[in-house]
Design a protein around this motif. Structure first.
Motif, PDB file in Angstrom:
ATOM      1  N   ASP A  13      -0.909  15.513   5.677  1.00 38.44           N
ATOM      2  CA  ASP A  13      -1.375  16.468   4.668  1.00 38.44           C
ATOM      3  C   ASP A  13      -0.241  17.007   3.815  1.00 38.44           C
ATOM      4  OD1 ASP A  13      -3.958  16.168   5.500  1.00 38.44           O
ATOM      5  OD2 ASP A  13      -3.834  17.802   6.966  1.00 38.44           O
ATOM      6  N   ALA A  14       1.033  16.706   4.177  1.00 39.85           N
ATOM      7  CA  ALA A  14       2.158  17.265   3.428  1.00 39.85           C
ATOM      8  C   ALA A  14       2.294  16.612   2.062  1.00 39.85           C
ATOM      9  CB  ALA A  14       3.450  17.092   4.209  1.00 39.85           C
ATOM     10  N   GLN A  15       1.715  15.475   1.859  1.00 40.84           N
ATOM     11  CA  GLN A  15       1.790  14.750   0.579  1.00 40.84           C
ATOM     12  C   GLN A  15       3.240  14.497   0.176  1.00 40.84           C
ATOM     13  OE1 GLN A  15      -1.344  13.791  -0.959  1.00 40.84           O
ATOM     14  NE2 GLN A  15      -1.810  14.423   1.127  1.00 40.84           N
ATOM     15  N   THR A  16       4.041  14.137   1.158  1.00 42.60           N
ATOM     16  CA  THR A  16       5.467  13.877   0.913  1.00 42.60           C
ATOM     17  C   THR A  16       5.678  12.389   0.709  1.00 42.60           C
ATOM     18  OG1 THR A  16       6.028  15.744   2.325  1.00 42.60           O
ATOM     19  CG2 THR A  16       7.785  14.163   1.855  1.00 42.60           C
ATOM     20  N   PRO A  17       6.381  12.003  -0.354  1.00 41.53           N
ATOM     21  CA  PRO A  17       6.649  10.571  -0.548  1.00 41.53           C
ATOM     22  C   PRO A  17       7.529  10.026   0.578  1.00 41.53           C
ATOM     23  CG  PRO A  17       7.058  11.820  -2.567  1.00 41.53           C
ATOM     24  CD  PRO A  17       6.892  12.817  -1.467  1.00 41.53           C
ATOM     25  N   HIS A  18       7.165   8.837   1.063  1.00 43.71           N
ATOM     26  CA  HIS A  18       7.934   8.175   2.113  1.00 43.71           C
ATOM     27  C   HIS A  18       8.544   6.905   1.541  1.00 43.71           C
ATOM     28  CE1 HIS A  18       6.180  10.974   4.874  1.00 43.71           C
ATOM     29  NE2 HIS A  18       4.950  10.494   4.724  1.00 43.71           N
ATOM     30  N   PRO A  19       9.857   6.698   1.734  1.00 43.30           N
ATOM     31  CA  PRO A  19      10.435   5.426   1.298  1.00 43.30           C
ATOM     32  C   PRO A  19       9.912   4.285   2.153  1.00 43.30           C
ATOM     33  CG  PRO A  19      12.057   6.720   2.517  1.00 43.30           C
ATOM     34  CD  PRO A  19      10.860   7.605   2.328  1.00 43.30           C
ATOM     35  N   PRO A  76       2.940   6.502 -10.876  1.00 42.00           N
ATOM     36  CA  PRO A  76       2.315   6.168  -9.600  1.00 42.00           C
ATOM     37  C   PRO A  76       1.069   5.312  -9.788  1.00 42.00           C
ATOM     38  CG  PRO A  76       1.922   8.464 -10.138  1.00 42.00           C
ATOM     39  CD  PRO A  76       2.887   7.959 -11.163  1.00 42.00           C
ATOM     40  N   LEU A  77       0.805   4.433  -8.840  1.00 44.51           N
ATOM     41  CA  LEU A  77      -0.371   3.560  -8.828  1.00 44.51           C
ATOM     42  C   LEU A  77      -1.140   3.862  -7.543  1.00 44.51           C
ATOM     43  CD1 LEU A  77      -2.037   1.147  -9.941  1.00 44.51           C
ATOM     44  CD2 LEU A  77      -0.536  -0.343  -8.588  1.00 44.51           C
ATOM     45  N   HIS A 120       5.840   5.485  -0.982  1.00 47.08           N
ATOM     46  CA  HIS A 120       4.404   5.642  -0.760  1.00 47.08           C
ATOM     47  C   HIS A 120       4.118   7.110  -0.489  1.00 47.08           C
ATOM     48  CE1 HIS A 120       1.015   5.811   2.297  1.00 47.08           C
ATOM     49  NE2 HIS A 120       0.408   5.375   1.222  1.00 47.08           N
ATOM     50  N   THR A 121       3.050   7.616  -1.122  1.00 45.91           N
ATOM     51  CA  THR A 121       2.601   8.989  -0.906  1.00 45.91           C
ATOM     52  C   THR A 121       1.169   8.947  -0.403  1.00 45.91           C
ATOM     53  OG1 THR A 121       3.996   9.768  -2.721  1.00 45.91           O
ATOM     54  CG2 THR A 121       2.273  11.251  -1.938  1.00 45.91           C
ATOM     55  N   PRO A 122       0.872   9.484   0.796  1.00 46.00           N
ATOM     56  CA  PRO A 122      -0.499   9.424   1.323  1.00 46.00           C
ATOM     57  C   PRO A 122      -1.464  10.211   0.438  1.00 46.00           C
ATOM     58  CG  PRO A 122       1.074   9.964   3.042  1.00 46.00           C
ATOM     59  CD  PRO A 122       1.812  10.073   1.747  1.00 46.00           C
ATOM     60  N   LEU A 123      -2.736   9.793   0.506  1.00 50.85           N
ATOM     61  CA  LEU A 123      -3.778  10.487  -0.247  1.00 50.85           C
ATOM     62  C   LEU A 123      -4.140  11.794   0.439  1.00 50.85           C
ATOM     63  CD1 LEU A 123      -6.168   7.514  -1.126  1.00 50.85           C
ATOM     64  CD2 LEU A 123      -4.575   8.683  -2.665  1.00 50.85           C
ATOM     65  N   THR A 176      -3.582  -5.029   5.142  1.00 51.36           N
ATOM     66  CA  THR A 176      -3.504  -3.627   4.767  1.00 51.36           C
ATOM     67  C   THR A 176      -4.253  -2.773   5.776  1.00 51.36           C
ATOM     68  OG1 THR A 176      -3.529  -4.374   2.480  1.00 51.36           O
ATOM     69  CG2 THR A 176      -3.776  -2.026   2.857  1.00 51.36           C
ATOM     70  N   GLN A 177      -3.651  -1.666   6.145  1.00 51.02           N
ATOM     71  CA  GLN A 177      -4.269  -0.730   7.079  1.00 51.02           C
ATOM     72  C   GLN A 177      -4.746   0.515   6.326  1.00 51.02           C
ATOM     73  OE1 GLN A 177      -1.511   0.111  10.220  1.00 51.02           O
ATOM     74  NE2 GLN A 177      -0.984  -2.051  10.554  1.00 51.02           N
ATOM     75  N   ASP A 178      -5.553   1.313   7.032  1.00 50.62           N
ATOM     76  CA  ASP A 178      -6.070   2.527   6.395  1.00 50.62           C
ATOM     77  C   ASP A 178      -4.950   3.477   5.989  1.00 50.62           C
ATOM     78  OD1 ASP A 178      -8.606   1.575   6.675  1.00 50.62           O
ATOM     79  OD2 ASP A 178      -9.072   2.734   8.488  1.00 50.62           O
ATOM     80  N   VAL A 179      -3.873   3.495   6.800  1.00 48.92           N
ATOM     81  CA  VAL A 179      -2.768   4.409   6.483  1.00 48.92           C
ATOM     82  C   VAL A 179      -2.012   3.978   5.249  1.00 48.92           C
ATOM     83  CG1 VAL A 179      -2.475   5.120   8.880  1.00 48.92           C
ATOM     84  CG2 VAL A 179      -1.242   3.119   8.040  1.00 48.92           C
ATOM     85  N   ASP A 180      -2.252   2.756   4.764  1.00 49.42           N
ATOM     86  CA  ASP A 180      -1.545   2.268   3.580  1.00 49.42           C
ATOM     87  C   ASP A 180      -2.186   2.748   2.284  1.00 49.42           C
ATOM     88  OD1 ASP A 180       0.272   0.893   5.154  1.00 49.42           O
ATOM     89  OD2 ASP A 180      -1.002  -0.881   5.266  1.00 49.42           O
ATOM     90  N   MET A 181      -3.361   3.375   2.346  1.00 51.37           N
ATOM     91  CA  MET A 181      -3.953   3.918   1.123  1.00 51.37           C
ATOM     92  C   MET A 181      -3.108   5.074   0.609  1.00 51.37           C
ATOM     93  SD  MET A 181      -8.114   3.800   1.552  1.00 51.37           S
ATOM     94  CE  MET A 181      -8.196   4.755   3.050  1.00 51.37           C
ATOM     95  N   GLY A 182      -2.956   5.159  -0.718  1.00 54.57           N
ATOM     96  CA  GLY A 182      -2.172   6.240  -1.291  1.00 54.57           C
ATOM     97  C   GLY A 182      -1.616   5.854  -2.648  1.00 54.57           C
ATOM     98  N   ARG A 183      -0.636   6.627  -3.098  1.00 49.79           N
ATOM     99  CA  ARG A 183      -0.004   6.387  -4.394  1.00 49.79           C
ATOM    100  C   ARG A 183       1.330   5.687  -4.164  1.00 49.79           C
ATOM    101  NH1 ARG A 183      -1.915  11.681  -5.091  1.00 49.79           N
ATOM    102  NH2 ARG A 183       0.153  12.522  -4.558  1.00 49.79           N
ATOM    103  N   TYR A 184       1.565   4.633  -4.932  1.00 49.36           N
ATOM    104  CA  TYR A 184       2.781   3.844  -4.833  1.00 49.36           C
ATOM    105  C   TYR A 184       3.569   3.969  -6.127  1.00 49.36           C
ATOM    106  CZ  TYR A 184       1.044   1.683  -0.557  1.00 49.36           C
ATOM    107  OH  TYR A 184       0.590   1.469   0.716  1.00 49.36           O
TER     108      TYR A 184
END
Length: 893
Positions: free
Chosen positions: A476-482, A557-558, A467-470, A524-532
């Motif tokens: 703000d680092a836009q780092t993908p998290h496993p 990515p989706l 998951h990568t945050p929007l 789903t929480q707000d922090v779950d928005m992003g690219r998968y």
């Protein structure tokens, strides 16, 4: 007279027998070497006279020959002219050791010094008794001691033996003995290695004791005075300058005396470290060069050779380890035991899988062969041979029980091994099966695997989700998290950020079809928005039965997002019970209304401040789990007066009993809404809000008191009991009975309207009664009939008790506003007059009754007495003739 002389003689003889002088010298014969120092001690004891004794030395070539004076402790001219020069030069001297002991010293013995020596002590005794001289023989032999060492090799390889040969001889003319000592010098310090003799025993230095016991240092006695010291398996610590020391000894009086010694330097020995000559080379059986890669096909056998060379190879014991990409693969220990260092745990950590088909053999001196049968793709890598060379510090005779010293360690250059393998290929597509429209709705993502080709038999698929945050979010680092992954064996591995949600079931990974993987968020929480994105890996079974990753591909990515409607919270507070006076109960309720918030829990903070803008105090808190706690502003003594309860799904009530002046101010609720993904999870904060403020404001007036007095009667007769009642009344904010007390005093005035009063009795607010001293015989008591009524009893009234009575009371009450006992204004009752009557008839009736009764009794008694007397004196009596003797009758009458 003869008897006295005999007794004196016997006493003198006994005294002389008890204190006979004894002079002794060093026991002999003394064997000394020419040119070496000589020392002869002389001692005297059991003497009388001065403590300090003098000594004289003489010598003779023969025991019965002419004696020559040598030296004296008191006569400087005592020496014979033939010896005066040696005495003057100090070659011959005498040294006083103690008052009764001296020592004759000869710096360098000469052949002419051989002979018999006498030590004499001039007599200071009263009676001549004992011996005054002692004799000892001195034998001077020539110095024939010879030490001839053999020079050792200057340089020896590490692990080889070093032989130190030394020849020590002497001409045997008298019974003397030899010893030989080896020592090594490193820098300025010299360490003794081993000493042999003079009794045939062996003594070792402190640092060589264990090594000698292990056989690392050996003594080899030879013929004709040749002695050899063998240091086995030398190490670099054995370098230094070696010396040989020969010593000649004599045995005198049970002690060994060193008479001459000679030390010779044998030479310097340097030990070449094994690491200087040790070489290790790894190569394949088909090529001698380790730079060119070795190409293999799946199923082939990998054969590699490790060649070890060193100058002292026969003396070394090797430990050989093959490394694959820096990881230990297989090891042959010093004992020849082969240990495989790979395990399933290492495979799970990214290492090689457990190998049952890895072999390591010793094919010759310094030659070791590695064989890996049935290689697969994961067997490719850089192979190197690591060799550790050990030297046994223990000797060969120690049975292998010595200590090992690692002399060197070297690793060969790497041999690159490549295993050609056809990797499977496939395509990926990622879609959202369920998309959320708002927060807390479910989300489901599907990762489809299509166009699978060249998958090996028994192969499996695994998946990794990330998951990568929007932009614009907290990260703000836009780092993908496993997020989590499923490997080829079906093992589920999760990132720490999602571990709790996976355990509770709020997040799940599944494989619904052989080629489809799903990721589902229950809420789903707000922090779950992003690219998968999903990364699918292909796993195949290796020749050793382990699952290995052969290929992987990552999807496009989706983006998952929605219009976030943040939950809102509104809190309204209202007064339920008004606290208008101190001690009353204040109660308010807080009602919560929400928007865009589902099922939630609430935490409540009851806060207050004395005035707007003042410091905010926290009174009580209630957690989402309904755990109640008191704030720091709560008085511990008033916690029972505070109540905070949940009265409805979204309503809370706060109650404060017994309000005080310090409680005045503004009160409100600070409520926070919390949500949970699943039961058992931790709470997540949604929003918070404060209610309007409710004020507590009242004025403290206090209760009003009144007093009255009344009596059951205003007049009593003496010895009767008089009762007067003092009644108190309270109005206004009436406190509780337990919060009210009185101090009541009774006063007495003898004259009506008089000013002089005296206290009769009193009772304080704790119930303690005190009474004044009284002169009359009457007694008083005070009785509390109820909370507001006090009764004064006067027992056995007398005329002195007549007068005016009144009571004075001081009320005390526990102020509900301050929580402290407060003294009210003193109250004085009206006065009542008590009359003690004096009754004349009542005073005389008893005396008159007693007098009449006494008079009547006396009259009746007198009448009865007169009647009895009359009856006895007037009765008729029989005539009795007169006696002739009238005088006697008259006398009788």
């Amino acid at each position: 007279m003869d008897r006295c002389l005999l007794a004196l003689a016997v006493g003198v003889l006994m005294l002389g027998g008890c204190s006979a002088r004894v002079v002794t010298v060093s026991p002999g014969p003394l064997i000394r070497v020419e040119g070496q120092p000589v020392s002869i001690k002389c001692n005297v004891r059991e003497y009388s006279g001065p403590r300090e004794q003098d000594f004289e030395w003489m010598m003779s070539r023969e025991s019965s020959g002419q004696k020559i004076k040598i030296i004296s402790t008191f006569d400087a001219l005592y020496s014979h002219p033939s010896l005066s020069k040696r005495v003057a030069s100090g070659d011959i001297s005498v040294v006083r050791l103690q008052d009764n002991e001296a020592e004759l010293k000869i710096a360098e013995a000469k052949p002419v010094d051989a002979g018999f020596y006498w030590c004499q002590t001039p007599s200071t005794d009263v009676v001549i008794s004992g011996n005054y001289e002692a004799q000892v023989q001195l034998i001077v032999i020539p110095n024939t001691l010879k030490v001839s060492p053999q020079t050792p090799p200057p340089v020896v390889p590490e692990g080889t033996d070093v032989t130190l040969s030394c020849n020590v001889t002497r001409e045997l003319t008298h019974p003397t003995y030899l010893s030989v000592t080896w020592s090594v010098k490193r820098g300025a310090a010299s360490e003794e290695i081993l000493t042999f003799g003079p009794q045939g025993g062996v003594a070792t230095g402190a640092k060589f004791s264990r090594r000698y016991a292990d056989g690392g240092v050996r003594l080899v006695p030879g013929a004709n005075g040749v002695f050899e010291l063998v240091i086995t398996r030398a190490t670099t610590s054995d370098e230094g300058i070696y010396e040989c020391n020969g010593t000649e000894w004599t045995h005198e009086n049970g002690k060994w005396i060193k008479i001459v010694e000679s030390a010779k330097e044998m030479g310097t020995v340097a030990v070449t470290p094994t690491g200087h000559s040790l070489t290790v080379k790894a190569s394949s059986s088909s090529s001698s060069s380790s730079s060119s890669p070795l190409l293999l096909s799946p199923g082939d056998t990998l054969t590699l050779l490790c060649s070890v060379a060193a100058d002292n190879l026969p003396t070394l014991t090797l430990e050989v380890t093959w490394l694959a990409d820096g990881r230990e693969l297989v090891t042959m220990e010093r004992s020849g035991v082969v240990i495989s260092n790979t395990s399933a745990a290492a495979a799970g950590a990214g290492g090689l899988a457990r190998r049952s088909d890895v072999g390591l053999d010793r094919t010759g001196a310094g030659e070791y062969r590695l064989a890996v049968r049935g290689v697969s793709g994961e067997d490719g890598g850089a192979y190197a041979c690591r060799v550790r060379a050990f030297v046994e510090k223990g000797g060969r005779s120690s049975g292998g029980g010595g200590r090992w010293h690692m002399a060197a360690e070297k690793t060969s250059g790497a041999v690159t091994v490549k295993v050609s393998e056809i990797k499977p290929s496939f395509s990926l597509s990622l879609e959202a099966s369920v998309s959320p429209r708002m927060t807390f709705e479910p989300t489901e993502l599907s990762c489809h695997v299509t166009n699978i080709t060249q998958m090996s038999p028994g192969g499996r698929l695994g998946v990794d989700w990330e998951h990568t945050p929007l932009p614009g979010t907290a990260d703000d680092a836009q780092t993908p998290h496993p997020i989590a992954s499923l490997d080829g064996s079906g093992n589920l591995l999760s990132d720490s950020r999602y571990a709790d949600r996976l355990r509770s079931g709020a997040l799940s990974l599944s494989r619904v079809h052989p080629n489809t993987f799903k990721l589902r968020f229950l809420r789903t929480q707000d922090v779950d928005m992003g690219r998968y994105a999903c990364t699918v890996s292909a796993w195949s079974v290796s020749s050793r039965g382990a699952m290995v990753k052969t290929a992987e591909a990552k999807s496009s990515p989706l983006v998952v997002r929605w219009d976030a409607k943040h939950p809102s919270l509104n809190v309204a507070a209202k007064r339920i019970r008004e606290a208008s006076v101190g001690g009353a109960t204040f109660e308010m309720s807080c009602t919560v209304s929400t928007d865009n918030l589902g099922e939630a829990g609430y935490s409540v903070l009851i806060q207050s401040q004395e005035s707007l803008g003042a410091t905010v105090r926290t009174i009580m808190t209630l957690s989402p789990d309904n755990v109640l706690s008191h704030g720091g502003a709560t008085d511990p003594n008033r916690r029972d007066s505070l109540v905070l309860t949940k009265s409805g799904p979204a309503e809370f009530r706060f109650r404060l009993a017994g309000v005080q002046l310090s409680d005045r101010g503004y009160y409100w609720c600070d409520i926070t809404a919390w949500t949970k993904q699943q039961p058992g999870q931790t709470w997540t904060k949604a929003n918070s809000s404060e209610s309007n403020k409710v004020r507590i404001n009242f004025q403290e007036n206090g209760p009003s008191f009144s007093i009255a007095i009344n009596s059951d009667t205003n007049s009593v007769y003496p010895w009767e009991t008089a009762k007067m009642e003092c009644s108190l009344g309270v109005s206004g904010s009436s406190p509780k009975t337990d919060d009210l007390a009185y101090e009541v005093s009774w006063f007495f005035t003898r004259l009506r309207g008089g000013q002089t009063t005296a206290q009769v009795a009193a009772v304080d607010r704790f119930g303690v009664v005190s009474r004044s001293d009284r002169n009359s015989s009457s007694d008083v008591s005070v009785e509390r009939r109820d909370a507001h009524t006090y009764l004064l009893n006067i027992f056995g009234t007398q005329d002195s008790d007549s007068g005016e009575y009144h009571c004075v009371a001081t009320p005390w009450y526990l102020s509900a506003s301050t929580g402290a006992w407060t003294e009210a204004k003193e109250l004085t009752s009206p006065r009542v007059f008590l009359t003690v009557k004096f009754a004349v008839w009542d005073s005389l009736k008893l005396p008159l009754l007693y007098g009449a009764s006494a008079s009547l009794g006396v009259g009746l008694f007198s009448l009865l007495l007169g009647l009895v007397c009359a009856q006895c004196c007037c009765r008729n009596a029989t005539h009795t003739p007169r006696s002739r003797n009238k005088l006697m009758d008259l006398e009788m009458d």
